[in-house]
Design a protein around this motif. Structure first.
Motif, PDB file in Angstrom:
ATOM      1  N   ASP A 218      10.849 -33.176  57.635  1.00 48.31           N
ATOM      2  CA  ASP A 218      10.488 -34.334  58.446  1.00 48.31           C
ATOM      3  C   ASP A 218      10.946 -35.600  57.729  1.00 48.31           C
ATOM      4  O   ASP A 218      11.708 -35.538  56.756  1.00 48.31           O
ATOM      5  N   PHE A 219      10.479 -36.754  58.182  1.00 50.30           N
ATOM      6  CA  PHE A 219      10.957 -38.015  57.609  1.00 50.30           C
ATOM      7  C   PHE A 219      10.517 -38.205  56.163  1.00 50.30           C
ATOM      8  O   PHE A 219      11.126 -38.980  55.427  1.00 50.30           O
ATOM      9  N   LEU A 220       9.464 -37.529  55.740  1.00 47.85           N
ATOM     10  CA  LEU A 220       9.080 -37.631  54.331  1.00 47.85           C
ATOM     11  C   LEU A 220      10.159 -37.032  53.434  1.00 47.85           C
ATOM     12  O   LEU A 220      10.337 -37.468  52.292  1.00 47.85           O
ATOM     13  N   SER A 221      10.882 -36.026  53.937  1.00 49.39           N
ATOM     14  CA  SER A 221      12.003 -35.458  53.171  1.00 49.39           C
ATOM     15  C   SER A 221      13.065 -36.510  52.919  1.00 49.39           C
ATOM     16  O   SER A 221      13.681 -36.571  51.846  1.00 49.39           O
ATOM     17  N   LEU A 222      13.291 -37.365  53.914  1.00 46.68           N
ATOM     18  CA  LEU A 222      14.265 -38.448  53.770  1.00 46.68           C
ATOM     19  C   LEU A 222      13.824 -39.420  52.677  1.00 46.68           C
ATOM     20  O   LEU A 222      14.636 -39.879  51.864  1.00 46.68           O
ATOM     21  N   VAL A 223      12.539 -39.712  52.641  1.00 48.75           N
ATOM     22  CA  VAL A 223      12.004 -40.626  51.624  1.00 48.75           C
ATOM     23  C   VAL A 223      12.196 -40.038  50.224  1.00 48.75           C
ATOM     24  O   VAL A 223      12.585 -40.738  49.278  1.00 48.75           O
ATOM     25  N   VAL A 224      11.946 -38.734  50.085  1.00 44.39           N
ATOM     26  CA  VAL A 224      12.114 -38.072  48.782  1.00 44.39           C
ATOM     27  C   VAL A 224      13.563 -38.170  48.307  1.00 44.39           C
ATOM     28  O   VAL A 224      13.839 -38.498  47.144  1.00 44.39           O
ATOM     29  N   ALA A 225      14.505 -37.895  49.213  1.00 47.58           N
ATOM     30  CA  ALA A 225      15.925 -37.924  48.825  1.00 47.58           C
ATOM     31  C   ALA A 225      16.379 -39.336  48.474  1.00 47.58           C
ATOM     32  O   ALA A 225      17.088 -39.542  47.485  1.00 47.58           O
ATOM     33  N   LEU A 226      15.977 -40.323  49.268  1.00 49.16           N
ATOM     34  CA  LEU A 226      16.360 -41.703  48.962  1.00 49.16           C
ATOM     35  C   LEU A 226      15.750 -42.146  47.633  1.00 49.16           C
ATOM     36  O   LEU A 226      16.401 -42.834  46.834  1.00 49.16           O
ATOM     37  N   VAL A 247      16.283 -33.694  37.454  1.00 45.23           N
ATOM     38  CA  VAL A 247      15.320 -32.732  38.008  1.00 45.23           C
ATOM     39  C   VAL A 247      14.902 -33.171  39.399  1.00 45.23           C
ATOM     40  O   VAL A 247      14.799 -32.374  40.338  1.00 45.23           O
ATOM     41  N   MET A 248      14.670 -34.478  39.547  1.00 42.88           N
ATOM     42  CA  MET A 248      14.256 -35.015  40.850  1.00 42.88           C
ATOM     43  C   MET A 248      15.323 -34.764  41.910  1.00 42.88           C
ATOM     44  O   MET A 248      15.019 -34.370  43.045  1.00 42.88           O
ATOM     45  N   ILE A 249      16.578 -34.983  41.538  1.00 45.29           N
ATOM     46  CA  ILE A 249      17.663 -34.740  42.487  1.00 45.29           C
ATOM     47  C   ILE A 249      17.800 -33.250  42.787  1.00 45.29           C
ATOM     48  O   ILE A 249      18.032 -32.849  43.931  1.00 45.29           O
ATOM     49  N   ALA A 250      17.615 -32.430  41.756  1.00 44.32           N
ATOM     50  CA  ALA A 250      17.683 -30.983  41.977  1.00 44.32           C
ATOM     51  C   ALA A 250      16.563 -30.510  42.891  1.00 44.32           C
ATOM     52  O   ALA A 250      16.724 -29.540  43.643  1.00 44.32           O
ATOM     53  N   VAL A 251      15.407 -31.195  42.844  1.00 39.15           N
ATOM     54  CA  VAL A 251      14.305 -30.853  43.757  1.00 39.15           C
ATOM     55  C   VAL A 251      14.793 -30.898  45.202  1.00 39.15           C
ATOM     56  O   VAL A 251      14.431 -30.062  46.033  1.00 39.15           O
ATOM     57  N   ALA A 252      15.616 -31.902  45.470  1.00 40.30           N
ATOM     58  CA  ALA A 252      16.055 -32.105  46.848  1.00 40.30           C
ATOM     59  C   ALA A 252      17.200 -31.189  47.251  1.00 40.30           C
ATOM     60  O   ALA A 252      17.500 -31.088  48.438  1.00 40.30           O
ATOM     61  N   LEU A 253      17.849 -30.516  46.295  1.00 42.61           N
ATOM     62  CA  LEU A 253      19.057 -29.767  46.641  1.00 42.61           C
ATOM     63  C   LEU A 253      18.957 -28.263  46.393  1.00 42.61           C
ATOM     64  O   LEU A 253      19.294 -27.463  47.281  1.00 42.61           O
ATOM     65  N   ILE A 254      18.519 -27.862  45.217  1.00 36.96           N
ATOM     66  CA  ILE A 254      18.572 -26.441  44.875  1.00 36.96           C
ATOM     67  C   ILE A 254      17.618 -25.574  45.722  1.00 36.96           C
ATOM     68  O   ILE A 254      18.053 -24.564  46.309  1.00 36.96           O
TER      69      ILE A 254
END
Length: 426
Positions: A218-226, A247-254
């Motif tokens: 949802d839109f919270l995922s967008l907030v995490v990535a930004l 690690v934070m960026i890997a949270v959003a991708l891996i």
């Protein structure tokens, strides 16, 4: 603070030293007798934010990359003149901002060699897949620590703002290769796990909590990535460690990439679709945040005549990223609306049931179970637990509560009532 070692070619000695004198910089000069076209070696300390303007001033008098310049960290500088220089540049520049040359160098360092990058990506994807199937948050977090994905995202966008096409292409290729490799690794490992019965059979992968969290973005995922992208660019341009931000960026991708692989291995296209959308949104959002952050901080090409080209490329790529995110946001909006409607319906069912039960019987708990779909879930079963006093007769509420639940849900749902004797003391 930085310590600069500068080789000055023959004929540029006076011009170079004049720049340092004008800036009020302490320096020492060593004779150079190698017989090459180098007159002297100059060493001088600089505040971090003074490096870029001083190097630009030296380039203007002809000290370019025909000779070498080495910049290293300096832990401590004890000098009254240096303190005055530091105070002056603190008023003019962002105190933590590193020079364009350091930024480019760091971006290059963050993009490892292809074999190392591929091996680390495969390992992190396999560990993430194992953590998701085991429903183990600790294992999933462990996979993020070793993921090397921050480097390509930074490299591509640094290449854009400094108009370095080779750097940009390398970053884009590494990102695409890394994500495809992560999905392929997750798919192969999940297939092995499923066919070899390494873990107890999982009939429905959406029943696993760690997987379910990544199939309905949802839109919270967008907030995490930004947020991950913004943190990444701040850590890169301030010269602090990028390990934790990585690690934070890997949270959003891996984990989303591994979830795509699990969906393929289990033959669940909706699982792969949902996590694939999450993966794309995260990749695009991270790149958008990094690109905007770098441009906002004033990083530009070395030569002024390339600024127009860099500006045009930056605006074009920001436009492409925003357009792609907006298209994918339709999916995020649908999931967000579905989550809102589901929560509203559950609240209405709970409130209606509580209002329909009269004392001394009390509603202790209402659980609404949803249909087993990735998105657009509907209430299918309501479990009501009511408490009755020890001396009261057990009422027959199931028919009445079922009708109330059907009306609140807007559809026929099954209702189950548990009666619990509750004894209280004052």
């Amino acid at each position: 603070m930085r310590l600069v070692h500068l080789s000055v070619p023959t004929g540029k000695r006076e011009a170079a030293l004049s720049v340092l004198d004008d800036e009020g910089i302490d320096y020492v000069v060593s004779a150079e007798d190698s017989g090459r076209d180098i007159a002297i070696i100059v060493e001088f300390p600089l505040p971090t934010n003074a490096l870029e303007p001083v190097l630009e001033a030296l380039r203007e008098v002809g000290i370019n990359d025909d000779t070498y310049t080495v910049v290293v960290d300096a832990n401590t500088v004890i000098s009254r003149q240096f303190d005055e220089l530091e105070e002056r540049y603190a008023e003019e520049e962002d105190e933590d901002r590193i020079a364009r040359e350091e930024l480019t160098s760091k971006a290059n360092e963050l993009a490892p060699s292809l074999p190392t990058y591929a091996i680390m990506t495969v390992i992190s994807a396999v560990i993430a897949t194992a953590g998701l199937l085991l429903d183990s948050p600790a294992v999933v977090v462990g996979s993020m620590v070793i993921a090397p994905l921050i480097g390509p995202a930074m490299t591509a966008n640094v290449g854009t703002v400094v108009d370095d096409q080779e750097l940009f292409r390398r970053g884009v290729k590494l990102q695409a290769f890394g994500l495809v490799l992560a999905i392929a690794s997750g798919t192969v490992f999940a297939l092995v796990v499923r066919t070899a019965n390494v873990i107890p059979p999982i009939a429905d992968v959406t029943s696993v909590g760690q997987i379910r969290e990544r199939i309905a973005p949802d839109f919270l995922s967008l907030v995490v990535a930004l947020g991950a992208g913004a943190a990444g660019v701040i850590s890169l341009t301030s010269g602090v460690s990028t390990a934790l931000v990585g690690v934070m960026i890997a949270v959003a991708l891996i984990p989303p990439a591994a979830t795509v692989g699990i969906g393929i291995a289990w033959g669940e296209p909706l699982v792969s679709l949902g996590s694939g959308v999450l993966l794309l949104v995260n990749v695009l959002s991270i790149n958008l945040a990094v690109l905007v952050g770098l441009w906002y901080q004033g990083y530009r090409p070395e030569h002024w005549f390339r600024e127009d080209s860099a500006r045009a490329a930056t605006i074009k790529r920001i436009g492409v990223l925003v357009a792609a995110i907006l298209v994918l946001s339709a999916f995020l909006g649908g999931v967000t609306l579905d989550s809102y409607q589901r929560a509203t319906t559950e609240s209405e069912i709970q409130a209606s049931i509580e209002e329909s039960v009269d004392p001394p019987v009390r509603v202790l708990d209402v659980t609404v179970e949803q249909t087993n779909t990735v998105i657009f879930q509907q209430p299918r079963r309501v479990v009501v637990t009511v408490g009755i006093p020890p001396d009261a007769d057990q009422p027959n509420l199931v028919g009445e509560l079922d009708a109330v639940a059907d009306e609140a849900a807007g559809r026929d749902v099954s209702t189950e009532v548990h009666y619990v004797v509750v004894q209280r003391t004052d």
